[in-house]
Write a protein that holds these residues in place. Structure first.
Motif, PDB file in Angstrom:
ATOM      1  N   TYR A 144      -2.048  -1.326   9.925  1.00 36.57           N
ATOM      2  CA  TYR A 144      -3.021  -1.396   8.712  1.00 36.57           C
ATOM      3  C   TYR A 144      -1.961  -0.911   7.561  1.00 36.57           C
ATOM      4  O   TYR A 144      -1.273  -0.021   7.579  1.00 36.57           O
ATOM      5  N   SER A 145      -2.383  -1.622   6.438  1.00 32.93           N
ATOM      6  CA  SER A 145      -1.818  -1.162   5.249  1.00 32.93           C
ATOM      7  C   SER A 145      -2.934  -0.493   4.276  1.00 32.93           C
ATOM      8  O   SER A 145      -3.871  -0.968   4.223  1.00 32.93           O
ATOM      9  N   ILE A 146      -2.581   0.769   3.874  1.00 37.41           N
ATOM     10  CA  ILE A 146      -3.551   1.703   3.399  1.00 37.41           C
ATOM     11  C   ILE A 146      -3.268   1.919   1.912  1.00 37.41           C
ATOM     12  O   ILE A 146      -2.233   2.522   1.529  1.00 37.41           O
ATOM     13  N   GLU A 147      -4.027   1.614   1.012  1.00 34.04           N
ATOM     14  CA  GLU A 147      -4.127   1.976  -0.530  1.00 34.04           C
ATOM     15  C   GLU A 147      -5.428   2.352  -0.875  1.00 34.04           C
ATOM     16  O   GLU A 147      -6.474   1.593  -0.959  1.00 34.04           O
ATOM     17  N   ARG A 157       0.620   3.594   2.402  1.00 36.13           N
ATOM     18  CA  ARG A 157       1.172   4.124   3.716  1.00 36.13           C
ATOM     19  C   ARG A 157       0.717   2.961   4.651  1.00 36.13           C
ATOM     20  O   ARG A 157      -0.123   2.221   4.438  1.00 36.13           O
ATOM     21  N   LEU A 158       0.945   3.168   5.895  1.00 30.20           N
ATOM     22  CA  LEU A 158       0.962   2.051   6.890  1.00 30.20           C
ATOM     23  C   LEU A 158       0.301   3.181   8.054  1.00 30.20           C
ATOM     24  O   LEU A 158       0.609   4.135   8.272  1.00 30.20           O
ATOM     25  N   GLU A 159      -0.721   2.492   8.960  1.00 27.46           N
ATOM     26  CA  GLU A 159      -1.448   3.221   9.925  1.00 27.46           C
ATOM     27  C   GLU A 159      -1.110   2.087  11.058  1.00 27.46           C
ATOM     28  O   GLU A 159      -1.677   0.952  11.085  1.00 27.46           O
ATOM     29  N   ALA A 213      -8.909   3.851  -0.637  1.00 32.38           N
ATOM     30  CA  ALA A 213      -9.935   3.603   0.492  1.00 32.38           C
ATOM     31  C   ALA A 213      -9.680   2.350   1.201  1.00 32.38           C
ATOM     32  O   ALA A 213     -10.437   2.173   2.048  1.00 32.38           O
ATOM     33  N   GLN A 214      -8.825   1.317   0.603  1.00 31.45           N
ATOM     34  CA  GLN A 214      -8.729   0.025   0.905  1.00 31.45           C
ATOM     35  C   GLN A 214      -7.918   0.033   2.296  1.00 31.45           C
ATOM     36  O   GLN A 214      -6.767   0.617   2.332  1.00 31.45           O
ATOM     37  N   LYS A 215      -8.345  -0.729   3.380  1.00 35.86           N
ATOM     38  CA  LYS A 215      -7.564  -0.567   4.528  1.00 35.86           C
ATOM     39  C   LYS A 215      -7.401  -2.143   5.047  1.00 35.86           C
ATOM     40  O   LYS A 215      -8.374  -2.786   4.997  1.00 35.86           O
ATOM     41  N   CYS A 226      -2.489  -5.943   8.513  1.00 33.84           N
ATOM     42  CA  CYS A 226      -1.382  -6.646   7.980  1.00 33.84           C
ATOM     43  C   CYS A 226      -0.655  -7.426   9.305  1.00 33.84           C
ATOM     44  O   CYS A 226       0.086  -8.221   9.156  1.00 33.84           O
ATOM     45  N   GLY A 278       0.965  -1.161  -0.042  1.00 32.45           N
ATOM     46  CA  GLY A 278      -0.117   0.008  -0.013  1.00 32.45           C
ATOM     47  C   GLY A 278       0.925   1.334  -0.096  1.00 32.45           C
ATOM     48  O   GLY A 278       1.918   0.988   0.020  1.00 32.45           O
TER      49      GLY A 278
END
Length: 69
Positions: A47-50, A25-27, A52-54, A57, A23
Motif C-alpha cells: 500500500y502507498s500511504i499519504e 510511505r509504503l506499507e 489518511a489515504q491508503k 499499489c 505517497g
C-alpha cells in the motif's frame, strides 16, 4: 539461498503492479493463505500511504513446494 534449499524446494511466484507508489510511505502486509505438509501459498499486498489515504499499489503471491527429501 543454500543449495540444500534450492534442491528440495520449487518456488513459483507472481507479482502485479496496480498503481504507482505515490505517497510519503509504503506499507506491506503478508499472510500465509494456505500451509500444508508439502506446500505453502503466501500473498503480499503493498500500500502507498499519504496522510489518511491508503491505496493498494501492488500484489504478490508465491507458492513453495517440497519436491524431494
Amino acid at each position: 539461498m543454500s543449495n540444500r534449499l534450492t534442491q528440495n524446494r520449487e518456488h513459483l511466484s507472481g507479482a502485479g503492479h496496480l498503481k504507482p507508489a505515490k505517497g510519503s510511505r509504503l506499507e506491506a502486509r503478508a499472510e500465509a493463505q494456505s500451509v500444508g505438509r508439502r506446500q505453502a501459498v503466501c500473498r503480499c499486498e503493498i500500500y502507498s500511504i499519504e496522510g489518511a489515504q491508503k491505496i493498494l499499489c501492488a500484489l504478490g503471491q508465491g507458492t513453495i513446494v517440497a519436491v524431494g527429501k
